[in-house]
Design a protein around this motif. Structure first.
Motif, PDB file in Angstrom:
ATOM      1  N   ASP A  39      -0.125   2.686   5.932  1.00  0.00           N
ATOM      2  CA  ASP A  39      -0.487   2.416   4.547  1.00  0.00           C
ATOM      3  C   ASP A  39      -0.976   0.975   4.478  1.00  0.00           C
ATOM      4  OD1 ASP A  39      -0.183   1.515   1.770  1.00  0.00           O
ATOM      5  OD2 ASP A  39       0.871   3.404   1.448  1.00  0.00           O
ATOM      6  N   ARG A  40      -2.191   0.756   4.006  1.00  0.00           N
ATOM      7  CA  ARG A  40      -2.761  -0.609   3.929  1.00  0.00           C
ATOM      8  C   ARG A  40      -1.963  -1.512   2.996  1.00  0.00           C
ATOM      9  NH1 ARG A  40      -8.665  -0.398   5.341  1.00  0.00           N
ATOM     10  NH2 ARG A  40      -9.124   1.808   5.563  1.00  0.00           N
ATOM     11  N   THR A  41      -1.347  -0.926   1.969  1.00  0.00           N
ATOM     12  CA  THR A  41      -0.619  -1.722   0.984  1.00  0.00           C
ATOM     13  C   THR A  41       0.743  -2.164   1.499  1.00  0.00           C
ATOM     14  OG1 THR A  41      -1.733  -0.515  -0.783  1.00  0.00           O
ATOM     15  CG2 THR A  41       0.238  -1.747  -1.379  1.00  0.00           C
ATOM     16  N   TRP A  47       4.306   9.075  10.349  1.00  0.00           N
ATOM     17  CA  TRP A  47       4.286  10.156  11.315  1.00  0.00           C
ATOM     18  C   TRP A  47       5.083  11.308  10.754  1.00  0.00           C
ATOM     19  CZ3 TRP A  47       1.112  11.010  15.114  1.00  0.00           C
ATOM     20  CH2 TRP A  47       1.330  12.162  15.868  1.00  0.00           C
ATOM     21  N   PRO A  48       4.545  12.471  10.624  1.00  0.00           N
ATOM     22  CA  PRO A  48       3.185  12.809  11.005  1.00  0.00           C
ATOM     23  C   PRO A  48       2.180  12.195  10.039  1.00  0.00           C
ATOM     24  CG  PRO A  48       4.228  14.702   9.959  1.00  0.00           C
ATOM     25  CD  PRO A  48       5.283  13.633  10.100  1.00  0.00           C
ATOM     26  N   PRO A  49       0.937  12.038  10.490  1.00  0.00           N
ATOM     27  CA  PRO A  49      -0.096  11.466   9.627  1.00  0.00           C
ATOM     28  C   PRO A  49      -0.313  12.277   8.361  1.00  0.00           C
ATOM     29  CG  PRO A  49      -0.824  11.487  11.890  1.00  0.00           C
ATOM     30  CD  PRO A  49       0.445  12.292  11.838  1.00  0.00           C
ATOM     31  N   LYS A  50      -0.773  11.604   7.345  1.00  0.00           N
ATOM     32  CA  LYS A  50      -1.058  12.224   6.054  1.00  0.00           C
ATOM     33  C   LYS A  50      -2.577  12.363   5.894  1.00  0.00           C
ATOM     34  CE  LYS A  50       3.253  11.386   4.557  1.00  0.00           C
ATOM     35  NZ  LYS A  50       4.068  11.626   5.709  1.00  0.00           N
ATOM     36  N   PRO A  51      -3.025  13.269   5.013  1.00  0.00           N
ATOM     37  CA  PRO A  51      -4.457  13.313   4.704  1.00  0.00           C
ATOM     38  C   PRO A  51      -4.895  11.975   4.126  1.00  0.00           C
ATOM     39  CG  PRO A  51      -3.315  15.229   3.797  1.00  0.00           C
ATOM     40  CD  PRO A  51      -2.261  14.277   4.295  1.00  0.00           C
ATOM     41  N   TYR A  53      -6.622  11.166   1.691  1.00  0.00           N
ATOM     42  CA  TYR A  53      -6.623  11.057   0.232  1.00  0.00           C
ATOM     43  C   TYR A  53      -5.219  10.856  -0.327  1.00  0.00           C
ATOM     44  CZ  TYR A  53      -5.435  16.011   0.737  1.00  0.00           C
ATOM     45  OH  TYR A  53      -4.854  17.190   1.108  1.00  0.00           O
ATOM     46  N   TRP A  54      -4.199  10.835   0.536  1.00  0.00           N
ATOM     47  CA  TRP A  54      -2.815  10.689   0.095  1.00  0.00           C
ATOM     48  C   TRP A  54      -2.638   9.360  -0.641  1.00  0.00           C
ATOM     49  CZ3 TRP A  54       1.362   7.543   1.794  1.00  0.00           C
ATOM     50  CH2 TRP A  54       2.634   8.008   1.416  1.00  0.00           C
ATOM     51  N   LYS A  55      -2.006   9.371  -1.778  1.00  0.00           N
ATOM     52  CA  LYS A  55      -1.714   8.180  -2.591  1.00  0.00           C
ATOM     53  C   LYS A  55      -2.955   7.378  -2.945  1.00  0.00           C
ATOM     54  CE  LYS A  55       3.095   7.126  -1.878  1.00  0.00           C
ATOM     55  NZ  LYS A  55       4.061   6.101  -1.572  1.00  0.00           N
ATOM     56  N   GLY A  56      -4.036   8.025  -3.277  1.00  0.00           N
ATOM     57  CA  GLY A  56      -5.137   7.288  -3.871  1.00  0.00           C
ATOM     58  C   GLY A  56      -6.311   6.957  -2.979  1.00  0.00           C
ATOM     59  N   GLY A  57      -6.526   7.681  -1.938  1.00  0.00           N
ATOM     60  CA  GLY A  57      -7.780   7.551  -1.207  1.00  0.00           C
ATOM     61  C   GLY A  57      -7.828   6.570  -0.073  1.00  0.00           C
ATOM     62  N   ASP A  58      -8.029   5.298  -0.343  1.00  0.00           N
ATOM     63  CA  ASP A  58      -8.296   4.348   0.739  1.00  0.00           C
ATOM     64  C   ASP A  58      -7.063   3.560   1.170  1.00  0.00           C
ATOM     65  OD1 ASP A  58      -8.060   2.837  -1.533  1.00  0.00           O
ATOM     66  OD2 ASP A  58      -9.886   1.677  -1.206  1.00  0.00           O
ATOM     67  N   ARG A  59      -5.877   4.036   0.836  1.00  0.00           N
ATOM     68  CA  ARG A  59      -4.668   3.305   1.232  1.00  0.00           C
ATOM     69  C   ARG A  59      -4.301   3.500   2.696  1.00  0.00           C
ATOM     70  NH1 ARG A  59       0.151   3.505  -2.991  1.00  0.00           N
ATOM     71  NH2 ARG A  59       1.145   2.554  -1.185  1.00  0.00           N
TER      72      ARG A  59
END
Length: 74
Positions: A39-41, A47-51, A53-59
């Motif tokens: 998560d960039r924020t 793990w496992p990875p999320k799609p 678009y999870w939590k608002g797209g570019d996070r």
């Protein structure tokens, strides 16, 4: 002596290497790199990875692990 069976055990499904969520992981594995998603924020690794678009797209972003961590198991 080999630890690999000639055919996979029927109780263990093979991974879907074409799954769009997991594809960066498997592409990295083919190149000898361990790819992880975070998560960039918050910097939290998923793990496992999320799609994506999870939590608002570019996070979420993929990154290559440094290879300096520790492995814990139970």
């Amino acid at each position: 002596m080999t630890f690999l069976e000639e055919t996979p055990h029927p109780d263990y499904a093979l991974p879907d290497v074409d799954d769009p969520v997991m594809r960066p992981f498997w592409d990295g594995a083919r190149d000898g790199r361990l790819m992880q998603q975070r998560d960039r924020t918050t910097g939290e690794v998923h793990w496992p990875p999320k799609p994506l678009y999870w939590k608002g797209g570019d996070r979420l972003e993929w990154f290559e692990a440094r290879g300096t961590g520790e492995i814990y198991s139970y």
